[in-house]
Design a protein around this motif. Structure first.
Motif, PDB file in Angstrom:
ATOM      1  N   PHE A  42       0.809  -1.221   0.000  1.00 14.57           N
ATOM      2  CA  PHE A  42       0.000   0.000   0.000  1.00 14.57           C
ATOM      3  C   PHE A  42       0.842   1.272   0.000  1.00 14.57           C
ATOM      4  CE2 PHE A  42      -2.712  -3.296   1.898  1.00 14.57           C
ATOM      5  CZ  PHE A  42      -3.649  -3.358   0.872  1.00 14.57           C
ATOM      6  N   SER A  43       2.159   1.100  -0.139  1.00 14.28           N
ATOM      7  CA  SER A  43       3.026   2.266  -0.355  1.00 14.28           C
ATOM      8  C   SER A  43       3.125   2.584  -1.847  1.00 14.28           C
ATOM      9  CB  SER A  43       4.416   2.000   0.217  1.00 14.28           C
ATOM     10  OG  SER A  43       5.012   0.868  -0.412  1.00 14.28           O
ATOM     11  N   GLU A  44       2.466   1.773  -2.685  1.00 14.97           N
ATOM     12  CA  GLU A  44       2.524   1.957  -4.132  1.00 14.97           C
ATOM     13  C   GLU A  44       1.690   3.153  -4.593  1.00 14.97           C
ATOM     14  OE1 GLU A  44       2.846  -2.409  -3.014  1.00 14.97           O
ATOM     15  OE2 GLU A  44       1.397  -0.800  -2.617  1.00 14.97           O
ATOM     16  N   TYR A  45       0.723   3.565  -3.770  1.00 17.27           N
ATOM     17  CA  TYR A  45      -0.147   4.685  -4.103  1.00 17.27           C
ATOM     18  C   TYR A  45      -0.089   5.741  -3.000  1.00 17.27           C
ATOM     19  CZ  TYR A  45      -2.415   1.849  -7.757  1.00 17.27           C
ATOM     20  OH  TYR A  45      -2.674   1.087  -8.874  1.00 17.27           O
ATOM     21  N   ALA A  46      -0.604   6.927  -3.298  1.00 18.75           N
ATOM     22  CA  ALA A  46      -0.612   8.031  -2.331  1.00 18.75           C
ATOM     23  C   ALA A  46      -1.627   7.781  -1.230  1.00 18.75           C
ATOM     24  CB  ALA A  46      -0.930   9.343  -3.046  1.00 18.75           C
ATOM     25  N   LEU A  47      -1.375   8.376  -0.069  1.00 18.90           N
ATOM     26  CA  LEU A  47      -2.354   8.330   1.011  1.00 18.90           C
ATOM     27  C   LEU A  47      -3.674   8.912   0.526  1.00 18.90           C
ATOM     28  CD1 LEU A  47      -0.243   9.525   4.087  1.00 18.90           C
ATOM     29  CD2 LEU A  47      -0.823   7.177   3.445  1.00 18.90           C
ATOM     30  N   GLY A  48      -4.758   8.310   0.937  1.00 15.02           N
ATOM     31  CA  GLY A  48      -6.079   8.759   0.534  1.00 15.02           C
ATOM     32  C   GLY A  48      -6.627   8.067  -0.697  1.00 15.02           C
ATOM     33  N   THR A  49      -5.809   7.250  -1.381  1.00 13.73           N
ATOM     34  CA  THR A  49      -6.283   6.527  -2.566  1.00 13.73           C
ATOM     35  C   THR A  49      -7.429   5.595  -2.179  1.00 13.73           C
ATOM     36  OG1 THR A  49      -4.102   6.605  -3.612  1.00 13.73           O
ATOM     37  CG2 THR A  49      -5.649   4.940  -4.416  1.00 13.73           C
ATOM     38  N   ILE A  50      -8.531   5.685  -2.909  1.00 14.92           N
ATOM     39  CA  ILE A  50      -9.723   4.885  -2.627  1.00 14.92           C
ATOM     40  C   ILE A  50      -9.754   3.647  -3.522  1.00 14.92           C
ATOM     41  CG2 ILE A  50     -12.258   4.874  -2.716  1.00 14.92           C
ATOM     42  CD1 ILE A  50     -12.154   7.861  -2.077  1.00 14.92           C
ATOM     43  N   ASN A  51     -10.052   2.513  -2.923  1.00 14.09           N
ATOM     44  CA  ASN A  51     -10.190   1.237  -3.647  1.00 14.09           C
ATOM     45  C   ASN A  51      -9.054   1.014  -4.644  1.00 14.09           C
ATOM     46  OD1 ASN A  51     -12.533   0.840  -2.207  1.00 14.09           O
ATOM     47  ND2 ASN A  51     -13.907   1.333  -3.897  1.00 14.09           N
ATOM     48  N   PRO A  52      -7.824   0.908  -4.146  1.00 18.41           N
ATOM     49  CA  PRO A  52      -6.686   0.715  -5.056  1.00 18.41           C
ATOM     50  C   PRO A  52      -6.793  -0.584  -5.846  1.00 18.41           C
ATOM     51  CG  PRO A  52      -6.050   0.267  -2.795  1.00 18.41           C
ATOM     52  CD  PRO A  52      -7.421   0.872  -2.735  1.00 18.41           C
ATOM     53  N   SER A  53      -6.121  -0.621  -6.987  1.00 14.87           N
ATOM     54  CA  SER A  53      -6.113  -1.783  -7.867  1.00 14.87           C
ATOM     55  C   SER A  53      -4.682  -2.080  -8.278  1.00 14.87           C
ATOM     56  CB  SER A  53      -6.982  -1.521  -9.099  1.00 14.87           C
ATOM     57  OG  SER A  53      -6.955  -2.623  -9.983  1.00 14.87           O
ATOM     58  N   ILE A 104      -6.272   4.000   1.454  1.00 15.28           N
ATOM     59  CA  ILE A 104      -4.927   3.936   2.013  1.00 15.28           C
ATOM     60  C   ILE A 104      -4.738   5.078   3.007  1.00 15.28           C
ATOM     61  CG2 ILE A 104      -2.461   4.063   1.477  1.00 15.28           C
ATOM     62  CD1 ILE A 104      -3.124   2.867  -1.267  1.00 15.28           C
ATOM     63  N   THR A 105      -4.215   4.753   4.185  1.00 18.25           N
ATOM     64  CA  THR A 105      -4.012   5.766   5.213  1.00 18.25           C
ATOM     65  C   THR A 105      -2.805   5.415   6.060  1.00 18.25           C
ATOM     66  OG1 THR A 105      -5.083   6.966   7.040  1.00 18.25           O
ATOM     67  CG2 THR A 105      -5.507   4.600   6.894  1.00 18.25           C
ATOM     68  N   GLY A 106      -2.306   6.399   6.798  1.00 19.85           N
ATOM     69  CA  GLY A 106      -1.240   6.142   7.744  1.00 19.85           C
ATOM     70  C   GLY A 106      -1.793   5.578   9.038  1.00 19.85           C
ATOM     71  N   ASP A 107      -0.951   4.853   9.772  1.00 19.88           N
ATOM     72  CA  ASP A 107      -1.364   4.257  11.041  1.00 19.88           C
ATOM     73  C   ASP A 107      -0.136   4.154  11.932  1.00 19.88           C
ATOM     74  OD1 ASP A 107      -2.372   2.883  13.164  1.00 19.88           O
ATOM     75  OD2 ASP A 107      -3.034   1.138  12.035  1.00 19.88           O
ATOM     76  N   PRO A 114       2.207   2.836   5.352  1.00 15.47           N
ATOM     77  CA  PRO A 114       0.748   2.955   5.324  1.00 15.47           C
ATOM     78  C   PRO A 114       0.048   1.608   5.242  1.00 15.47           C
ATOM     79  CG  PRO A 114       1.612   3.392   3.157  1.00 15.47           C
ATOM     80  CD  PRO A 114       2.806   3.222   4.068  1.00 15.47           C
ATOM     81  N   ILE A 115      -1.261   1.660   5.516  1.00 11.26           N
ATOM     82  CA  ILE A 115      -2.093   0.464   5.509  1.00 11.26           C
ATOM     83  C   ILE A 115      -3.372   0.752   4.734  1.00 11.26           C
ATOM     84  CG2 ILE A 115      -1.129  -0.438   7.654  1.00 11.26           C
ATOM     85  CD1 ILE A 115      -4.572   1.137   7.713  1.00 11.26           C
TER      86      ILE A 115
END
Length: 245
Positions: A42-53, A104-107, A114-115
């Motif tokens: 989940f580091s492949e996309y920016a934080l906030g990305t919705i429903n990544p593929s 995707i968000t930080g935790d 990110p997770i």
């Protein structure tokens, strides 16, 4: 520093009725997957990305595989408010409900942030769909503050319920599932709160493959998961305490 949230929870009844004979699943432990198995951090996309593929080309024993995320499968309903759970049975064919969201968000409680979280943050379900059914899937879930409060369930391409397991550890836990036969029968998994989980959860390091991506292939005599057609999802009001820093 600790952040405390008061969460109102409801009680839900999930009818997970299989549409075919249930397959036996093996509960895999950490280290079961080869380092060459595809992994999503989940580091492949920016934080906030919705429903990544994600697209993986030429996966050993599978070919090209797309991995898509949402909050639920078609046929399921996200219920319960904060936190939310899943009720209902997936339709045939197994298909994501694109109106539900994961993001995707930080935790700070997860050492590999990110997770991916569901909606609401850290308290919503997450559904994963594979374009090609796989034999095994694994992921890290947490941060857990209670035992047995969060489940991962596997489904076939026709929506049939294949089996499920719950968390047995506090903090971050590895969840792994494999078909007992070694066949590529797992088309998707759903990860969701099914009991008392004060801290909610996110997922990370999703990995999958055919049996050729496993370090060892357990014998079918390994602990098998009971595939029940009906699951009672009970929840009660809790105080949420999430570790930060």
């Amino acid at each position: 520093m600790k952040l405390t949230r008061i969460a109102g929870m409801t009680v839900g009844l999930a009818s997970l009725v299989a549409t075919a004979l249930p397959a036996q699943l093996v509960d895999l432990g950490p280290g079961s997957f080869s380092p060459l198995a595809p992994t999503i951090t989940f580091s492949e996309y920016a934080l906030g990305t919705i429903n990544p593929s994600y697209h993986f080309a030429g996966v050993l024993g599978l070919g090209d595989v797309d991995v898509n995320f949402a909050g639920a499968f078609m046929g399921q309903t996200v219920t319960g408010g904060f936190p939310a759970t899943l009720t209902g049975s997936p339709t045939n064919p197994l298909t994501l409900d694109g109106t539900t969201q994961s993001f995707i968000t930080g935790d700070a409680a997860n050492p590999t942030s990110p997770i991916l979280s569901g909606q609401p943050t850290f308290n919503g379900p997450i559904a994963i769909l594979f374009s090609q059914p796989v034999a095994a899937v694994g992921l890290s879930g947490g941060f857990f503050n209670a035992l047995g409060g969060t489940s991962i369930a596997a489904f076939g391409s026709n929506g049939a319920f294949l089996g499920s397991i719950v968390n047995t550890e506090l903090g971050i836990q590895f969840y792994g599932l494999r078909t007992a036969s070694g066949a590529n029968d797992i088309a998707g998994v759903a990860f969701y709160i099914t009991g008392d989980e004060p801290a909610g959860f996110g997922i990370d390091n999703v990995t999958f493959g055919s049996v050729r991506q496993l370090q060892t292939v357990p014998e079918p005599s390994t602990v098998l998961l009971m595939a029940s057609g009906i699951a009672l999802l009970g929840m009660a009001g809790v105080v949420r305490r999430r570790r930060h820093g």
